[in-house]
Design a protein around this motif. Structure first.
Motif, PDB file in Angstrom:
ATOM      1  N   LEU A 166     -17.554  -0.239  -4.397  1.00 15.15           N
ATOM      2  CA  LEU A 166     -18.060   0.139  -3.074  1.00 15.15           C
ATOM      3  C   LEU A 166     -19.704  -0.465  -2.987  1.00 15.15           C
ATOM      4  O   LEU A 166     -20.281   0.159  -3.839  1.00 15.15           O
ATOM      5  CB  LEU A 166     -18.061   1.474  -2.816  1.00 15.15           C
ATOM      6  N   VAL A 183      -7.456  -1.380   3.419  1.00 15.72           N
ATOM      7  CA  VAL A 183      -7.281  -2.059   2.085  1.00 15.72           C
ATOM      8  C   VAL A 183      -7.059  -3.728   2.069  1.00 15.72           C
ATOM      9  O   VAL A 183      -5.918  -3.979   2.856  1.00 15.72           O
ATOM     10  CB  VAL A 183      -6.327  -1.419   1.003  1.00 15.72           C
ATOM     11  N   ASN A 191      -6.422  -5.878  -0.026  1.00 11.93           N
ATOM     12  CA  ASN A 191      -5.303  -6.497  -1.112  1.00 11.93           C
ATOM     13  C   ASN A 191      -4.492  -7.429  -0.443  1.00 11.93           C
ATOM     14  O   ASN A 191      -4.218  -8.563  -1.029  1.00 11.93           O
ATOM     15  CB  ASN A 191      -4.851  -5.532  -1.999  1.00 11.93           C
ATOM     16  N   PRO A 232       8.113  -0.551  -7.172  1.00  6.32           N
ATOM     17  CA  PRO A 232       8.859  -1.203  -8.310  1.00  6.32           C
ATOM     18  C   PRO A 232       8.465  -1.057  -9.548  1.00  6.32           C
ATOM     19  O   PRO A 232       8.882  -0.936 -10.498  1.00  6.32           O
ATOM     20  CB  PRO A 232       9.041  -2.309  -7.512  1.00  6.32           C
ATOM     21  N   PHE A 233       6.747  -1.018  -9.557  1.00  7.11           N
ATOM     22  CA  PHE A 233       6.258  -1.279 -10.914  1.00  7.11           C
ATOM     23  C   PHE A 233       6.362   0.201 -11.549  1.00  7.11           C
ATOM     24  O   PHE A 233       6.741   0.432 -12.685  1.00  7.11           O
ATOM     25  CB  PHE A 233       4.930  -1.575 -10.639  1.00  7.11           C
ATOM     26  N   PHE A 267      -4.790  -3.177 -12.230  1.00 10.28           N
ATOM     27  CA  PHE A 267      -3.588  -4.009 -11.330  1.00 10.28           C
ATOM     28  C   PHE A 267      -3.296  -3.221  -9.890  1.00 10.28           C
ATOM     29  O   PHE A 267      -3.385  -4.056  -9.062  1.00 10.28           O
ATOM     30  CB  PHE A 267      -2.352  -4.102 -12.360  1.00 10.28           C
ATOM     31  N   TRP A 268      -3.138  -2.065 -10.172  1.00 10.86           N
ATOM     32  CA  TRP A 268      -2.952  -1.357  -8.945  1.00 10.86           C
ATOM     33  C   TRP A 268      -4.141  -1.421  -7.654  1.00 10.86           C
ATOM     34  O   TRP A 268      -3.978  -1.704  -6.604  1.00 10.86           O
ATOM     35  CB  TRP A 268      -2.493   0.003  -8.780  1.00 10.86           C
ATOM     36  N   LYS A 269      -5.501  -1.389  -8.444  1.00  8.32           N
ATOM     37  CA  LYS A 269      -6.510  -1.596  -7.517  1.00  8.32           C
ATOM     38  C   LYS A 269      -6.409  -2.854  -6.798  1.00  8.32           C
ATOM     39  O   LYS A 269      -7.018  -3.290  -5.811  1.00  8.32           O
ATOM     40  CB  LYS A 269      -7.837  -1.444  -8.510  1.00  8.32           C
ATOM     41  N   ARG A 270      -5.883  -3.863  -7.373  1.00  9.13           N
ATOM     42  CA  ARG A 270      -5.688  -5.235  -6.938  1.00  9.13           C
ATOM     43  C   ARG A 270      -4.860  -5.570  -6.170  1.00  9.13           C
ATOM     44  O   ARG A 270      -4.580  -6.801  -5.218  1.00  9.13           O
ATOM     45  CB  ARG A 270      -6.010  -6.289  -7.966  1.00  9.13           C
ATOM     46  N   THR A 271      -3.727  -4.832  -6.185  1.00 13.63           N
ATOM     47  CA  THR A 271      -2.402  -5.315  -5.461  1.00 13.63           C
ATOM     48  C   THR A 271      -2.000  -4.034  -4.451  1.00 13.63           C
ATOM     49  O   THR A 271      -1.067  -4.469  -3.583  1.00 13.63           O
ATOM     50  CB  THR A 271      -1.230  -5.305  -6.412  1.00 13.63           C
ATOM     51  N   SER A 272      -2.519  -2.843  -4.470  1.00 10.06           N
ATOM     52  CA  SER A 272      -2.131  -1.702  -3.713  1.00 10.06           C
ATOM     53  C   SER A 272      -2.443  -2.117  -2.074  1.00 10.06           C
ATOM     54  O   SER A 272      -3.397  -2.790  -1.850  1.00 10.06           O
ATOM     55  CB  SER A 272      -2.789  -0.399  -3.776  1.00 10.06           C
ATOM     56  N   SER A 273      -1.437  -1.700  -1.295  1.00 12.13           N
ATOM     57  CA  SER A 273      -1.656  -2.154   0.195  1.00 12.13           C
ATOM     58  C   SER A 273      -2.549  -0.937   0.730  1.00 12.13           C
ATOM     59  O   SER A 273      -2.793  -1.257   2.090  1.00 12.13           O
ATOM     60  CB  SER A 273      -0.311  -2.475   0.804  1.00 12.13           C
ATOM     61  N   SER A 274      -2.679   0.173   0.159  1.00 10.16           N
ATOM     62  CA  SER A 274      -3.550   1.241   0.712  1.00 10.16           C
ATOM     63  C   SER A 274      -4.340   2.009  -0.251  1.00 10.16           C
ATOM     64  O   SER A 274      -3.724   2.054  -1.429  1.00 10.16           O
ATOM     65  CB  SER A 274      -2.761   1.909   1.823  1.00 10.16           C
ATOM     66  N   ILE A 275      -5.084   2.786   0.174  1.00  5.74           N
ATOM     67  CA  ILE A 275      -5.870   3.523  -1.028  1.00  5.74           C
ATOM     68  C   ILE A 275      -4.810   4.623  -1.261  1.00  5.74           C
ATOM     69  O   ILE A 275      -4.698   5.124  -2.382  1.00  5.74           O
ATOM     70  CB  ILE A 275      -7.414   4.258  -0.424  1.00  5.74           C
ATOM     71  N   LYS A 308     -14.956   4.229  -7.235  1.00  5.34           N
ATOM     72  CA  LYS A 308     -14.839   2.998  -6.584  1.00  5.34           C
ATOM     73  C   LYS A 308     -14.060   2.862  -5.325  1.00  5.34           C
ATOM     74  O   LYS A 308     -13.844   1.850  -4.898  1.00  5.34           O
ATOM     75  CB  LYS A 308     -14.380   1.987  -7.663  1.00  5.34           C
ATOM     76  N   SER A 309     -13.245   3.796  -5.027  1.00  8.73           N
ATOM     77  CA  SER A 309     -12.524   3.943  -3.920  1.00  8.73           C
ATOM     78  C   SER A 309     -12.655   4.681  -2.738  1.00  8.73           C
ATOM     79  O   SER A 309     -12.617   4.533  -1.759  1.00  8.73           O
ATOM     80  CB  SER A 309     -11.001   4.665  -4.335  1.00  8.73           C
ATOM     81  N   PHE A 310     -13.475   5.578  -3.129  1.00  6.37           N
ATOM     82  CA  PHE A 310     -14.104   6.553  -1.729  1.00  6.37           C
ATOM     83  C   PHE A 310     -15.717   6.769  -1.606  1.00  6.37           C
ATOM     84  O   PHE A 310     -16.509   6.832  -3.074  1.00  6.37           O
ATOM     85  CB  PHE A 310     -13.569   8.132  -2.065  1.00  6.37           C
ATOM     86  N   TYR A 311     -16.391   6.343  -0.711  1.00  6.09           N
ATOM     87  CA  TYR A 311     -17.904   6.839  -0.535  1.00  6.09           C
ATOM     88  C   TYR A 311     -18.011   8.253  -0.813  1.00  6.09           C
ATOM     89  O   TYR A 311     -17.137   9.143  -0.481  1.00  6.09           O
ATOM     90  CB  TYR A 311     -18.128   6.334   0.844  1.00  6.09           C
TER      91      TYR A 311
END
Lengths: 287, 397
Positions: free
Chosen positions: A52, A71, A73, B3-4, B64-72, B197-200
């Protein structure tokens, strides 16, 4: 696609990025360059939402990444040197998994890419070399048809053949209005591909331009062998020694400087490699 | 389900099955692990060997999830599911392995009887927190590796805090849960790299305040409810000391198995009650002079042993003397074992204990005498408890 608004990033009170404001649009191939530690990878991680920002904002498709829960991604393919896949399974199975979490997954493209890049998808990801891993990841992510590729120095581990295949593919992607942002230290590989460049130094933007307009920013000139390495100003930087013993220097047009006495104007195309040499050369080559 | 996560779950079940088979065969083929102390280390080792692949994979999953997740939300959901799987696995492996340490061949069912749902729930929360911290620390390993002392200190602090929480829990369930939730809440929003790294920061403060309020209000409600319903000693109880299981009245114990359950459930049986319980044991499983002094068999003696348990030694000199002077052969036996394995006593008490032992050794025909002789013959192995074997008892299964 991306609009960077005066972003700032600090680690343990040390500022690593500050005052960067720029815009990356669809159909651009941006070469992100700078010395080691200049903040290239940090900027890429920020764009890919892996970190961030501490100040400023980044907009993606007009939407603030700071203020919204968006997001990105699904829209980007971010590959960096430290990218790993967590399971010891074959690439085929990884492709199945990626397909299961992606809205679009272009199997045809995946097949074409893996053939072109010569990646054996029956292999286990963890058994591959660094270069093969980078290629495999690229194939897996490109099949998701991202709007933007954010590639952090991945070409440095590729063999020349694979590098050109990859660059040609990216060029085609740019022509279909996709954005490519690639950080690299090998300027020569960007020649003919990059449409824009952004140089960073100490976390700040140093130079930004279209690559076809580098002539407007720089002028090359030659110092004959008889004059030797006499130039002392930091405004003129030595970038090349020619076969006849003369030196090619580069000067910035914006500084309003004139050629030093005895220098000869050199009419040549200014390449990214020249600009890289200019910015990474030590200032004030005084003798 | 992602699925993972489903895939990890399946892979992990395989790990558990293979690991358990490996652990069983390991202990079966290496008789050295029959010895209690080796048993403990062996189980401990196996525990970490089985969890190692998951520990090492967790940081990669986070990236991996940080780079593939479609939402927080999906990122956090997957992260918690992964850590939940890790915690559940740790609990299952503990249940499979640790009973061998404490009670020979006890079963999982027995452990579930011993530990109530609240203990399982508590350890699940604690382990989830532990794995979250650990995985995130690993994810941030590059940063920390530059300061190994800082990293070591952080680990020490994290594990120390978790140990402290368990200690509070043993004092009071509600306080244990409350403090655990508060510590984990703080850790999640202010220490974890994933959260940072996900929330301000304003959002993290907002979420922290919201969950803090939820925890405090729900704890207050539980407190009021427990008081109103007068159920302090149960799960929702507030400051009542935790008992792993309510002890049934000793008078209700009718069989050896019931006695074993009763004895095993009480973690700290007060000494007068211990003496009474030994009398009860002699009543349900009479000790004969012909019995093996350290491995006492109850009920159907001709069949293969299925369960066993140890009578743990006591260490206070006056309690040992009291046991030795008792007429109950089990008490005498426990007294002998305790006297031989306890720390050195002051000279005066030591003389007194030696005198009692001598008196017992001269009492021919008593079970304690048999025990004394057997103890001397096997003294080099320094037994720490009397072991009672419970044989096939179809009537009370």
């Amino acid at each position: 696609m991306f609009e960077i608004q005066s972003i700032k990033k600090t680690y343990n009170k040390k500022t690593v990025l500050e005052g960067i404001s720029t815009r990356f649009s669809p159909g651009e191939f941006v070469a992100l360059m700078g010395k080691n530690g200049s903040g290239k990878s940090t900027l890429m991680r920020l764009l890919a939402q892996q970190e961030l920002v501490d100040g400023g904002d980044i907009l993606f498709l007009e939407q603030s990444l700071r203020k919204s829960n968006t997001v990105i991604n699904p829209f980007i393919a971010f590959i960096s040197e430290d990218h790993q896949l967590p399971l010891s399974i074959s690439l085929e199975r990884w492709a199945d998994h990626y397909a299961s979490i992606s809205r679009i997954y272009d199997r045809e493209l995946l097949k074409r890419l893996r053939d072109d890049l010569e990646v054996d998808f029956s292999q286990n990801f963890h058994s591959l070399s660094r270069g093969q891993k980078a290629k495999a990841l690229f194939c897996l992510l490109a099949a998701r048809r991202p709007k933007a590729y954010i590639l952090d120095e991945i070409t440095s581990v590729l063999d020349p053949g694979s590098r050109w295949t990859l660059m040609e593919f990216l060029k085609r992607e740019v022509s279909t209005n996709r954005l490519v942002i690639m950080s690299t230290n090998i300027a020569s590989e960007m020649h003919g591909f990059a449409t824009h460049t952004l140089f960073l130094e100490h976390g700040r933007p140093l130079f930004s331009a279209r690559t076809d307009q580098l002539q407007d920013h720089f002028q090359a000139f030659r110092i004959p062998p008889a004059l030797g390495e006499t130039l002392g100003s930091g405004k003129f930087r030595r970038i090349l020694k020619n076969s006849d013993g003369s030196w090619t220097y580069l000067m910035s047009k914006t500084d309003g400087e004139k050629f030093p006495p005895g220098a000869l104007e050199e009419r040549r195309e200014i390449t990214l490699a020249d600009v890289q040499s200019y910015f990474t050369a030590k200032e004030g080559a005084k003798q | 389900m992602n699925p993972f996560v489903r895939y990890i779950l399946w892979r992990h079940i395989r790990y558990l099955l293979i690991g358990s088979a490996f652990a069983f065969s390991f202990f079966y083929f290496f008789p050295i692990f029959d010895d209690e102390s080796y048993f403990f280390y062996g189980s401990y080792l196996a525990f970490f060997i089985l969890l190692l692949p998951l520990f090492s994979a967790a940081p990669m999953w986070i990236t991996f999830w940080k780079r593939t997740s479609s939402s927080i939300n999906s990122f956090w959901k997957d992260l918690f599911l992964l850590n939940g799987i890790l915690s559940a696995s740790a609990l299952i492996i503990s249940f499979i392995l640790f009973p061998w340490v404490s009670a020979g061949t006890e079963t999982l069912l027995r452990i579930l009887q011993l530990y109530g749902p609240e203990e399982i729930c508590f350890f699940f929360i604690v382990l989830t927190g532990l794995f979250c911290l650990d995985g995130n620390l690993e994810e941030n390993a590059k940063k920390h590796s530059r300061h190994p002392i800082k990293y070591a200190f952080f680990c020490f602090l994290a594990y120390g805090v978790l140990a402290g929480l368990t200690f509070i829990y043993l004092g009071s369930h509600l306080l244990g849960f409350l403090s655990t939730e508060l510590v984990l809440l703080f850790s999640f929003f202010f220490l974890l790299p994933s959260a940072k790294k996900s929330f301000y920061k304003p959002k993290r403060i907002y979420l922290f305040s919201f969950f803090l309020l939820v925890i405090l209000v729900s704890s207050g409600l539980i407190f009021s409810l427990a008081k109103a319903l007068n159920t302090e000693k149960q799960f929702v109880g507030f400051l009542a000391p935790s008992t792993l299981h309510e002890l049934a009245p000793l008078e209700q114990v009718k069989t050896t198995r019931e006695w074993m359950l009763w004895y095993g459930d009480g973690q700290n049986i007060p000494f007068p009650l211990l003496e009474k319980s030994l009398e009860k044991l002699h009543e349900v499983c009479p000790l004969n002079p012909t019995d093996h002094a350290l491995n006492i068999l109850c009920e159907k003696k001709d069949e293969k042993s299925e369960r066993d348990m140890g009578l743990t030694n006591v260490s206070k000199s006056e309690e040992i003397l009291s046991l030795l002077r008792s007429e109950n052969p089990y008490a005498q036996l426990l007294g002998i074992v305790s006297a031989k394995t306890a720390e050195k006593f002051p000279d005066k008490i030591s003389e007194e204990i030696t005198g009692e032992l001598k008196r017992l050794s001269q009492t021919e025909g008593s079970a304690a005498y048999a025990a004394y002789v057997a103890l001397h013959s096997a003294f080099s192995k320094s037994y720490k408890s009397v072991r009672i074997y419970l044989r096939d008892l179809p009537q009370d299964r």
